[in-house]
Design a protein around this motif. Structure first.
Motif, PDB file in Angstrom:
ATOM      1  N   PRO A  13       0.816  13.525  40.046  1.00  0.00           N
ATOM      2  CA  PRO A  13       0.102  14.294  41.075  1.00  0.00           C
ATOM      3  C   PRO A  13      -1.248  14.824  40.591  1.00  0.00           C
ATOM      4  CG  PRO A  13       2.391  14.977  40.942  1.00  0.00           C
ATOM      5  CD  PRO A  13       2.154  14.035  39.809  1.00  0.00           C
ATOM      6  N   ILE A  14      -1.333  15.215  39.324  1.00  0.00           N
ATOM      7  CA  ILE A  14      -2.603  15.750  38.817  1.00  0.00           C
ATOM      8  C   ILE A  14      -3.677  14.669  38.806  1.00  0.00           C
ATOM      9  CG2 ILE A  14      -2.018  15.366  36.391  1.00  0.00           C
ATOM     10  CD1 ILE A  14      -3.588  17.959  35.785  1.00  0.00           C
ATOM     11  N   LEU A 113     -13.537  22.391  48.535  1.00  0.00           N
ATOM     12  CA  LEU A 113     -13.488  21.874  47.168  1.00  0.00           C
ATOM     13  C   LEU A 113     -12.878  22.907  46.227  1.00  0.00           C
ATOM     14  CD1 LEU A 113     -14.078  19.691  45.089  1.00  0.00           C
ATOM     15  CD2 LEU A 113     -16.431  20.525  44.960  1.00  0.00           C
ATOM     16  N   ARG A 114     -13.235  24.160  46.389  1.00  0.00           N
ATOM     17  CA  ARG A 114     -12.648  25.200  45.536  1.00  0.00           C
ATOM     18  C   ARG A 114     -11.144  25.328  45.770  1.00  0.00           C
ATOM     19  NH1 ARG A 114     -13.976  30.317  45.854  1.00  0.00           N
ATOM     20  NH2 ARG A 114     -14.966  30.217  47.889  1.00  0.00           N
ATOM     21  N   GLY A 115     -10.720  25.152  47.009  1.00  0.00           N
ATOM     22  CA  GLY A 115      -9.292  25.170  47.308  1.00  0.00           C
ATOM     23  C   GLY A 115      -8.568  24.021  46.615  1.00  0.00           C
ATOM     24  N   GLU A 116      -9.188  22.854  46.612  1.00  0.00           N
ATOM     25  CA  GLU A 116      -8.609  21.713  45.912  1.00  0.00           C
ATOM     26  C   GLU A 116      -8.572  21.958  44.406  1.00  0.00           C
ATOM     27  OE1 GLU A 116      -7.165  18.893  47.321  1.00  0.00           O
ATOM     28  OE2 GLU A 116      -7.403  20.131  49.110  1.00  0.00           O
ATOM     29  N   LEU A 117      -9.574  22.648  43.889  1.00  0.00           N
ATOM     30  CA  LEU A 117      -9.580  22.976  42.465  1.00  0.00           C
ATOM     31  C   LEU A 117      -8.470  23.959  42.111  1.00  0.00           C
ATOM     32  CD1 LEU A 117     -13.398  23.223  41.774  1.00  0.00           C
ATOM     33  CD2 LEU A 117     -11.798  21.582  40.776  1.00  0.00           C
ATOM     34  N   ARG A 118      -8.185  24.895  43.012  1.00  0.00           N
ATOM     35  CA  ARG A 118      -7.062  25.813  42.767  1.00  0.00           C
ATOM     36  C   ARG A 118      -5.745  25.055  42.731  1.00  0.00           C
ATOM     37  NH1 ARG A 118     -10.318  29.305  45.852  1.00  0.00           N
ATOM     38  NH2 ARG A 118      -9.345  28.676  47.811  1.00  0.00           N
ATOM     39  N   LYS A 119      -5.574  24.098  43.638  1.00  0.00           N
ATOM     40  CA  LYS A 119      -4.367  23.263  43.629  1.00  0.00           C
ATOM     41  C   LYS A 119      -4.305  22.447  42.337  1.00  0.00           C
ATOM     42  CE  LYS A 119      -4.388  22.723  48.637  1.00  0.00           C
ATOM     43  NZ  LYS A 119      -4.635  21.767  49.741  1.00  0.00           N
ATOM     44  N   PHE A 120      -5.464  21.946  41.914  1.00  0.00           N
ATOM     45  CA  PHE A 120      -5.535  21.164  40.679  1.00  0.00           C
ATOM     46  C   PHE A 120      -5.116  22.020  39.482  1.00  0.00           C
ATOM     47  CE2 PHE A 120      -7.824  19.546  36.974  1.00  0.00           C
ATOM     48  CZ  PHE A 120      -7.436  18.214  36.989  1.00  0.00           C
ATOM     49  N   ARG A 121      -5.568  23.256  39.446  1.00  0.00           N
ATOM     50  CA  ARG A 121      -5.203  24.140  38.330  1.00  0.00           C
ATOM     51  C   ARG A 121      -3.700  24.389  38.279  1.00  0.00           C
ATOM     52  NH1 ARG A 121      -9.945  28.745  38.271  1.00  0.00           N
ATOM     53  NH2 ARG A 121     -11.435  27.508  37.095  1.00  0.00           N
ATOM     54  N   LYS A 122      -3.062  24.532  39.431  1.00  0.00           N
ATOM     55  CA  LYS A 122      -1.607  24.705  39.460  1.00  0.00           C
ATOM     56  C   LYS A 122      -0.916  23.454  38.929  1.00  0.00           C
ATOM     57  CE  LYS A 122      -1.443  27.972  43.265  1.00  0.00           C
ATOM     58  NZ  LYS A 122      -1.038  28.196  44.653  1.00  0.00           N
ATOM     59  N   LEU A 123      -1.375  22.303  39.383  1.00  0.00           N
ATOM     60  CA  LEU A 123      -0.819  21.050  38.879  1.00  0.00           C
ATOM     61  C   LEU A 123      -1.063  20.899  37.381  1.00  0.00           C
ATOM     62  CD1 LEU A 123      -1.913  18.614  41.725  1.00  0.00           C
ATOM     63  CD2 LEU A 123       0.424  19.344  41.210  1.00  0.00           C
TER      64      LEU A 123
END
Length: 131
Positions: A13-14, A113-123
């Motif tokens: 997923p990451i 994009l920042r929201g996607e980056l927050r999801k990326f950080r969780k992953l």
């Protein structure tokens, strides 16, 4: 984008989220460049145009760092790739914040994009535990 992936990597997923971020940042940068490429009335250029290029460069480097961390056998080298990935994510997030203050209609897309980056950080946190 083919980086000679191991078979399991394309299922991570990451990694898929990194590819989404690349696509999104390129689209936003293209949109921003049309607004920021004009000269100011005093003849100077808008400094924010450089940040739009930075988000593309930084997002493009996310996927190779994931690949390098997955391929690395030694933990100390693996941690170097993980630290690099963390730095890239932090810089990417801060450049999005800077671009939100720019004089462009494209800045409305940067919170996505920042929201996607927050999801990326969780992953990223979950993925780091598996390495």
């Amino acid at each position: 984008m083919n980086y000679n992936l191991p078979s399991h990597l394309s299922d991570l997923p990451i990694y898929r989220k990194a590819l989404d971020i690349i696509t999104l940042s390129r689209s936003i940068s293209t949109y921003l460049n049309h607004d920021l490429s004009y000269l100011n009335p005093d003849g100077s250029e808008d400094n924010n145009i450089y940040f739009s290029g930075d988000i593309v460069q930084q997002s493009t480097n996310l996927a190779p760092e994931i690949i390098n961390a997955e391929r690395e056998r030694y933990s100390d080298k693996k941690h170097k790739h993980l630290e690099s990935l963390d730095r890239l994510t932090t810089r990417l997030y801060s450049n999005c914040r800077r671009l939100e203050r720019s004089n462009s209609n494209g800045r409305d897309y940067l919170p996505i994009l920042r929201g996607e980056l927050r999801k990326f950080r969780k992953l990223q946190r979950n993925w780091m535990m598996t390495l």
